[in-house]
Design an enzyme around this catalytic site. Structure first.
Site, PDB file in Angstrom:
ATOM      1  N   GLN A 126      34.375  81.663  79.051  1.00  0.00           N
ATOM      2  CA  GLN A 126      33.312  80.680  78.804  1.00  0.00           C
ATOM      3  C   GLN A 126      33.130  79.773  80.016  1.00  0.00           C
ATOM      4  OE1 GLN A 126      34.494  77.637  75.997  1.00  0.00           O
ATOM      5  NE2 GLN A 126      32.403  77.240  75.349  1.00  0.00           N
ATOM      6  N   SER A 129      32.088  74.083  81.260  1.00  0.00           N
ATOM      7  CA  SER A 129      32.487  72.803  81.872  1.00  0.00           C
ATOM      8  C   SER A 129      32.420  72.859  83.391  1.00  0.00           C
ATOM      9  CB  SER A 129      33.919  72.450  81.464  1.00  0.00           C
ATOM     10  OG  SER A 129      34.046  72.464  80.072  1.00  0.00           O
ATOM     11  N   SER A 161      39.131  79.076  80.856  1.00  0.00           N
ATOM     12  CA  SER A 161      40.317  79.749  80.309  1.00  0.00           C
ATOM     13  C   SER A 161      40.186  81.247  80.518  1.00  0.00           C
ATOM     14  CB  SER A 161      40.446  79.483  78.805  1.00  0.00           C
ATOM     15  OG  SER A 161      40.514  78.115  78.551  1.00  0.00           O
ATOM     16  N   GLU A 245      32.585  77.332  67.675  1.00  0.00           N
ATOM     17  CA  GLU A 245      33.873  77.172  68.353  1.00  0.00           C
ATOM     18  C   GLU A 245      34.835  76.346  67.508  1.00  0.00           C
ATOM     19  OE1 GLU A 245      33.596  75.193  72.173  1.00  0.00           O
ATOM     20  OE2 GLU A 245      35.629  75.722  72.725  1.00  0.00           O
ATOM     21  N   ASN A 386      38.903  64.939  70.849  1.00  0.00           N
ATOM     22  CA  ASN A 386      39.023  64.285  69.542  1.00  0.00           C
ATOM     23  C   ASN A 386      38.250  62.969  69.488  1.00  0.00           C
ATOM     24  OD1 ASN A 386      40.542  66.476  68.947  1.00  0.00           O
ATOM     25  ND2 ASN A 386      42.330  65.354  68.206  1.00  0.00           N
ATOM     26  N   GLU A 387      38.099  62.310  70.650  1.00  0.00           N
ATOM     27  CA  GLU A 387      37.295  61.072  70.659  1.00  0.00           C
ATOM     28  C   GLU A 387      35.833  61.409  70.337  1.00  0.00           C
ATOM     29  OE1 GLU A 387      39.386  61.882  73.212  1.00  0.00           O
ATOM     30  OE2 GLU A 387      40.971  60.476  72.678  1.00  0.00           O
TER      31      GLU A 387
HETATM   32  C1  LIG Z   1      43.316  73.850  77.936  1.00  0.00           C
HETATM   33  C2  LIG Z   1      41.844  73.718  78.128  1.00  0.00           C
HETATM   34  C3  LIG Z   1      41.052  74.848  78.053  1.00  0.00           C
HETATM   35  C4  LIG Z   1      39.682  74.745  78.301  1.00  0.00           C
HETATM   36  N1  LIG Z   1      38.919  75.889  78.311  1.00  0.00           N
HETATM   37  C5  LIG Z   1      37.613  75.809  78.657  1.00  0.00           C
HETATM   38  C6  LIG Z   1      36.841  77.008  78.811  1.00  0.00           C
HETATM   39  O1  LIG Z   1      37.329  78.129  78.631  1.00  0.00           O
HETATM   40  N2  LIG Z   1      35.553  76.894  79.193  1.00  0.00           N
HETATM   41  C7  LIG Z   1      34.944  75.686  79.405  1.00  0.00           C
HETATM   42  O2  LIG Z   1      33.760  75.660  79.702  1.00  0.00           O
HETATM   43  N3  LIG Z   1      35.662  74.533  79.268  1.00  0.00           N
HETATM   44  C8  LIG Z   1      36.973  74.578  78.919  1.00  0.00           C
HETATM   45  N4  LIG Z   1      37.715  73.421  78.810  1.00  0.00           N
HETATM   46  C9  LIG Z   1      37.093  72.150  79.147  1.00  0.00           C
HETATM   47  C10 LIG Z   1      36.873  71.237  77.954  1.00  0.00           C
HETATM   48  O3  LIG Z   1      35.779  71.669  77.203  1.00  0.00           O
HETATM   49  C11 LIG Z   1      36.681  69.826  78.528  1.00  0.00           C
HETATM   50  O4  LIG Z   1      37.908  69.429  79.115  1.00  0.00           O
HETATM   51  C12 LIG Z   1      36.282  68.841  77.468  1.00  0.00           C
HETATM   52  O5  LIG Z   1      34.978  69.095  77.020  1.00  0.00           O
HETATM   53  C13 LIG Z   1      36.354  67.392  78.007  1.00  0.00           C
HETATM   54  O6  LIG Z   1      35.630  67.259  79.178  1.00  0.00           O
HETATM   55  P1  LIG Z   1      36.291  66.617  80.487  1.00  0.00           P
HETATM   56  O7  LIG Z   1      37.599  67.277  80.731  1.00  0.00           O
HETATM   57  O8  LIG Z   1      35.274  66.642  81.552  1.00  0.00           O
HETATM   58  O9  LIG Z   1      36.633  65.115  80.084  1.00  0.00           O
HETATM   59  P2  LIG Z   1      35.595  63.903  79.989  1.00  0.00           P
HETATM   60  O10 LIG Z   1      34.386  64.321  79.232  1.00  0.00           O
HETATM   61  O11 LIG Z   1      35.405  63.336  81.343  1.00  0.00           O
HETATM   62  O12 LIG Z   1      36.411  62.889  79.098  1.00  0.00           O
HETATM   63  C14 LIG Z   1      37.481  62.081  79.606  1.00  0.00           C
HETATM   64  C15 LIG Z   1      37.959  61.184  78.481  1.00  0.00           C
HETATM   65  O13 LIG Z   1      36.904  60.305  78.069  1.00  0.00           O
HETATM   66  C16 LIG Z   1      36.642  60.461  76.683  1.00  0.00           C
HETATM   67  N5  LIG Z   1      35.188  60.363  76.425  1.00  0.00           N
HETATM   68  C17 LIG Z   1      34.207  61.003  77.095  1.00  0.00           C
HETATM   69  N6  LIG Z   1      33.000  60.689  76.571  1.00  0.00           N
HETATM   70  C18 LIG Z   1      33.238  59.831  75.541  1.00  0.00           C
HETATM   71  C19 LIG Z   1      32.417  59.161  74.584  1.00  0.00           C
HETATM   72  N7  LIG Z   1      31.075  59.327  74.586  1.00  0.00           N
HETATM   73  N8  LIG Z   1      33.008  58.393  73.646  1.00  0.00           N
HETATM   74  C20 LIG Z   1      34.356  58.240  73.615  1.00  0.00           C
HETATM   75  N9  LIG Z   1      35.196  58.836  74.501  1.00  0.00           N
HETATM   76  C21 LIG Z   1      34.646  59.630  75.438  1.00  0.00           C
HETATM   77  C22 LIG Z   1      37.130  61.845  76.319  1.00  0.00           C
HETATM   78  O14 LIG Z   1      37.456  61.954  74.946  1.00  0.00           O
HETATM   79  C23 LIG Z   1      38.363  61.980  77.220  1.00  0.00           C
HETATM   80  O15 LIG Z   1      39.463  61.344  76.622  1.00  0.00           O
HETATM   81  C24 LIG Z   1      39.088  73.483  78.565  1.00  0.00           C
HETATM   82  C25 LIG Z   1      39.898  72.344  78.614  1.00  0.00           C
HETATM   83  C26 LIG Z   1      41.256  72.453  78.420  1.00  0.00           C
HETATM   84  C27 LIG Z   1      42.078  71.203  78.526  1.00  0.00           C
END
Ligand SMILES: Cc1cc2nc3c(=O)[nH]c(=O)nc-3n(C[C@H](O)[C@H](O)[C@H](O)COP(=O)(O)OP(=O)(O)OC[C@H]3O[C@@H](n4cnc5c(N)ncnc54)[C@H](O)[C@@H]3O)c2cc1C
Length: 400
Positions: A126, A129, A161, A245, A386-387
């Site tokens: 996928q 991100s 992933s 998902e 979870n947020e």
């Molecule tokens: C083990 C793992 C596997 C993954 N696999 C894939 C994959 O296969 N393909 C893919 O496309 N993506 C994948 N992801 C990415 C995943 O979807 C993103 O990490 C996730 O959507 C969070 O985005 P970010 O890491 O950019 O964090 P951010 O969006 O930058 O968030 C950072 C922090 O801010 C908080 N936050 C952000 N916005 C808000 C809001 N509006 N209100 C309150 N809190 C908020 C979040 O909860 C988090 O704690 C994976 C991630 C992990 C850790």
């Protein structure tokens, strides 16, 4: 509301359990019981066994190889896989791209990709991100510019992933940078991972495993025929996919299995000359987790048996399953670590050897304890943090 299983559902559970008992290769079962992740070859082998039985794409419509099972049967099937240490089905294939193809693809795309996805002839990943687009996915920048019968794709994905195992990737790209709303300029492409211009760089996670990757696209040519649905309507496809998902993300069967595993280890491990299972503090943690698991199980049954909403949107209550389910996965793997105590560190034998000349052995079960504990810290991030799930609940359920 009657939340008991019917005699037919109980019989179905026995049928699934017996099939797993008789067909799951013993070495795979044992590796997963000890807490190791399933390897690619384990997942492929097991999914093909299930496919021969007609159960691999269990949630798809019957005309595309599905089983016709009720939502409760599907839940039982998923739970039995986890309870019995069978690998889960490859989620990108079965839960994500399969339903997307069925809903949005052309007949030709369906006929080509669906049977291959079911049998894991193609391993999907996928590509959503990006470094600047996670929770705020519509901020994505990877660009696809039309050139004849191809799009030329440039940009970067992250946290992809299993990209290093994958044959294909479903990718969200920006096809109209000038759209009125960001969501209106996005398209959904299927990309062959062997296409020139794709570079995969591993990200090693805290448990030491290679599951995650960065994926770079430099002038990657993707045929327009590999676009799903209309140009600039990819956001509709992504929303549909993300709703799916979250289904099954609670992985309650795994939490139950890990709790039982922690109890079995605690019968073996001695603390102050007595089995750990007799320790009051340990017993209190077990009791609390048993109550929490039971509560989530009842919530899951309520969600599963509720009628699907008319507009087909995911039930906002499934956000509760995501939040509590991942918290329980984290808590039960932490309990397994508690049971192991310091010998749970033997997985880091090499690192520890650099600091001390003491030998670091332990029983077979000790080495893999820390890996899942560490990896599952990410469970509250992936699949929508979870947020973000709490934001959904406050709006859609509490009306705040
Ligand atoms: C083990 C793992 C596997 C993954 N696999 C894939 C994959 O296969 N393909 C893919 O496309 N993506 C994948 N992801 C990415 C995943 O979807 C993103 O990490 C996730 O959507 C969070 O985005 P970010 O890491 O950019 O964090 P951010 O969006 O930058 O968030 C950072 C922090 O801010 C908080 N936050 C952000 N916005 C808000 C809001 N509006 N209100 C309150 N809190 C908020 C979040 O909860 C988090 O704690 C994976 C991630 C992990 C850790």
């Amino acid at each position: 509301m009657d939340l008991r299983f019917t005699p037919e559902e109980a019989a179905f559970r026995q049928e699934v359990r017996a099939f797993i008992r008789d067909n799951l290769p013993q070495d795979i079962r044992e590796r997963l019981r000890l807490g190791y992740s399933a390897r690619k070859e384990d997942i492929v082998a097991w999914q093909r066994i299930l496919n021969r039985k007609g159960w691999a794409c269990y949630s798809w419509p019957v005309e595309w190889g599905g089983t016709g099972w009720s939502p409760v049967q599907r839940m039982i099937f998923q739970e039995e896989l986890l309870l019995n240490n069978a690998p889960e089905l490859q989620g990108f294939n079965i839960t994500m791209i399969g339903p997307v193809l069925i809903q949005f693809a052309t007949e030709e795309q369906k006929r080509h990709f669906l049977p291959r996805a079911a049998n894991l002839d193609d391993w999907w990943c996928q590509g959503f991100s990006e470094p600047g687009a996670g929770s705020d996915l519509a901020a994505l920048k990877t660009a696809a510019v039309r050139d004849g019968d191809d799009y030329v794709v440039n940009g970067q994905k992250i946290w992809t992933s299993t990209a290093h195992n994958a044959d294909w990737c479903f990718v969200l790209v920006r096809t109209d940078p000038h759209a009125r709303k960001r969501q209106e300029g996005i398209s959904f492409l299927l990309v062959d991972m062997k296409t020139p211009g794709i570079t995969i760089r591993p990200i090693i996670s805290i448990d030491g495993s290679h599951h995650l990757n960065e994926v770079f696209f430099d002038d990657v040519r993707v045929p327009v025929a590999n676009r799903i649905y209309e140009e600039n309507r990819g956001w509709d496809v992504a929303k549909f996919l993300l709703g799916n998902e979250r289904t099954g993300i609670a992985r309650l069967g795994k939490s139950k299995e890990r709790l039982d595993y922690a109890k079995s280890l605690a019968r073996e491990v001695q603390q102050h000359g007595r089995p750990l299972i007799e320790d009051q503090a340990f017993r209190a943690k077990v009791a609390q987790l048993e109550v929490d698991i039971k509560a989530l199980e009842l919530t899951q049954l309520r969600v599963v048996s509720a009628k699907k909403s008319k507009d087909g949107k995911p039930d906002p209550f499934s956000s509760i399953l995501k939040i509590k389910g991942t918290e329980l996965q984290q808590a039960t793997t932490e309990l397994v670590m508690d049971a192991g105590g310091p010998i749970g560190m033997v997985g880091w034998a090499k690192e520890l050897a650099a600091m001390t000349n003491e030998p670091h052995d332990g029983p077979d079960w000790a080495a893999p304890l820390a890996g899942p504990y560490l990896f599952l810290r990410a469970a509250s991030i992936y699949g929508g943090t979870n947020e973000i799930q709490k934001n959904i609940l406050t709006k859609a359920v509490l009306g705040l």
